[in-house]
Design an enzyme around this catalytic site. Structure first.
Site, short mmCIF file in Angstrom:
data_model
loop_
_atom_site.label_atom_id
_atom_site.label_comp_id
_atom_site.label_asym_id
_atom_site.label_seq_id
_atom_site.Cartn_x
_atom_site.Cartn_y
_atom_site.Cartn_z
N ASP A 211 0.82 -1.22 0.00
CA ASP A 211 0.00 0.00 0.00
C ASP A 211 0.85 1.26 0.00
O ASP A 211 1.95 1.29 0.56
CB ASP A 211 -0.93 -0.01 1.22
CG ASP A 211 -2.09 0.96 1.04
OD1 ASP A 211 -2.47 1.26 -0.11
OD2 ASP A 211 -2.62 1.43 2.07
N ASN B 290 -10.65 -3.31 -5.62
CA ASN B 290 -9.86 -2.32 -6.38
C ASN B 290 -10.42 -2.05 -7.78
O ASN B 290 -10.01 -1.09 -8.44
CB ASN B 290 -8.39 -2.73 -6.46
CG ASN B 290 -7.62 -2.56 -5.17
OD1 ASN B 290 -6.72 -3.35 -4.84
ND2 ASN B 290 -7.94 -1.53 -4.40
C1 IPE Z 1 -5.40 -2.82 -0.01
O1 IPE Z 1 -5.09 -1.51 -0.30
C2 IPE Z 1 -5.39 -3.64 -1.25
C3 IPE Z 1 -4.09 -3.85 -1.87
C4 IPE Z 1 -2.96 -3.36 -1.42
C5 IPE Z 1 -4.09 -4.63 -3.06
P1 IPE Z 1 -6.21 -0.42 -0.58
O2 IPE Z 1 -5.52 0.86 -0.81
O3 IPE Z 1 -7.13 -0.92 -1.64
O4 IPE Z 1 -7.00 -0.44 0.81
P2 IPE Z 1 -7.94 0.65 1.48
O5 IPE Z 1 -8.93 1.10 0.43
O6 IPE Z 1 -7.07 1.76 1.95
O7 IPE Z 1 -8.57 -0.08 2.63
C1 IPE Z 2 -1.53 -0.03 -3.40
O1 IPE Z 2 -1.29 1.33 -3.46
C2 IPE Z 2 -1.75 -0.68 -4.73
C3 IPE Z 2 -3.13 -1.15 -4.94
C4 IPE Z 2 -4.08 -1.15 -4.05
C5 IPE Z 2 -3.45 -1.67 -6.26
P1 IPE Z 2 -2.50 2.35 -3.55
O2 IPE Z 2 -2.84 2.57 -4.97
O3 IPE Z 2 -3.65 1.91 -2.70
O4 IPE Z 2 -1.82 3.62 -2.93
P2 IPE Z 2 -2.51 4.71 -2.00
O5 IPE Z 2 -3.04 3.99 -0.81
O6 IPE Z 2 -3.58 5.37 -2.81
O7 IPE Z 2 -1.38 5.63 -1.66
MG MG Z 3 -4.14 2.27 -0.75
#
Ligand code: IPE
Ligand code: IPE
Ligand code: MG
Length: 245
Positions: free
Chosen positions: A25, A73
């Site tokens: 994340d 996602n």
């Molecule tokens: C969790 O991250 C899912 C992955 C890293 C694939 P998200 O960014 O989707 O989670 P939330 O929305 O902050 O809970």
């Molecule tokens: C994690 O990084 C990757 C996926 C969930 C696919 P994010 O895209 O959630 O990054 P933030 O949380 O918006 O910074």
């Molecule tokens: Mg995220």
């Protein structure tokens, strides 16, 4: 400095987790801070995964499971989802070329049925190559949801029950219906990116995992952050419901 298995002989050997899981994340925020599009964060995050997988393998970790794309996602803008799928395809194509040489087994956990056809082909190829040797295994959770995994397991069990193939259900048997069948539960789950939640990751398997949260954004994550998480893990007293020895 890296903690090597040899440094952890004797008493310390217990402290090296066999299975580490990471919620990847913070890619989007990493990019935003640099004035870049979110997709640049995902590209940087893919590089970090390569680096950290090798690091964990060299450390003597048996399994590394990463959360790369959740069942939730898909709510993101189409361009972002397409960019992520493109990066996953690129990673898997490279893996097909290099995993045998580098001795990295690769398994995709999740519902592949709705993924682009090219990705599904690569998933089969990597699974196929992985059956040819033993050793370090990387699991990439892709279109993965912890609740989805449990519901699918329940449906598959129900089919077996109805067909008379099984007549009872134990926790171990149920684990065998999961995407993670045959993989030991994660000892340590790390979430970079500052959030303190599991976001539907390994709902069944995380029952007794140790959780470590860090503010480091995934693209900035290094071997030193793995070392710090393992050191934190080593300080924990895992009681599994029992009492301290
Ligand atoms: C969790 O991250 C899912 C992955 C890293 C694939 P998200 O960014 O989707 O989670 P939330 O929305 O902050 O809970
Ligand atoms: C994690 O990084 C990757 C996926 C969930 C696919 P994010 O895209 O959630 O990054 P933030 O949380 O918006 O910074
Ligand atoms: Mg995220």
């Amino acid at each position: 400095m890296a903690l090597l298995k040899s440094d952890m002989a004797g008493e310390g050997a217990k402290v090296l987790p066999r299975h580490i899981a990471i919620i990847l994340d913070g890619n989007g925020r990493w990019a935003k801070r640099r004035g870049l599009p979110r997709t640049a964060g995902h590209a940087a995050g893919a590089e970090t995964f390569r680096r950290i997988a090798t690091y964990c393998k060299d450390l003597g970790i048996d399994y590394l499971t990463v959360y790369a794309f959740s069942t939730e996602n898909w709510k993101r803008p189409r361009e972002e989802v397409e960019a992520i799928m493109g990066l996953l395809g690129k990673y898997l194509r490279e893996a097909v070329e290099t995993m045998e040489r580098d001795h990295i087994r690769l398994k995709i956990l999740g519902d592949a049925s709705i993924l682009p056809e090219s990705l599904r082909g690569l998933i089969h190829e990597t699974a196929d190559i992985s059956t040819h040797y033993e050793g370090f295994q990387a699991n990439v959770c892709l279109n993965y949801g912890g609740r989805d995994e449990i519901v699918r397991a329940a449906l598959r069990f129900a089919e077996d029950y109805r067909a008379g193939r099984v007549s009872t259900l134990t926790e171990d048997m149920f684990s065998g219906y999961m995407y993670s069948a045959g993989i030991p539960d994660p000892d340590l789950i790390i979430r970079p990116g500052g959030e303190k939640r599991l976001s539907n990751f390994l709902m069944w398997e995380s029952a007794y995992s140790e959780l470590v949260f860090t503010d480091v954004l995934w693209p900035d994550f290094t071997g030193a952050d793995i070392d710090a998480a393992i050191a934190e893990y080593a300080r924990r007293d895992r009681r599994f419901g029992g009492i301290k020895k």
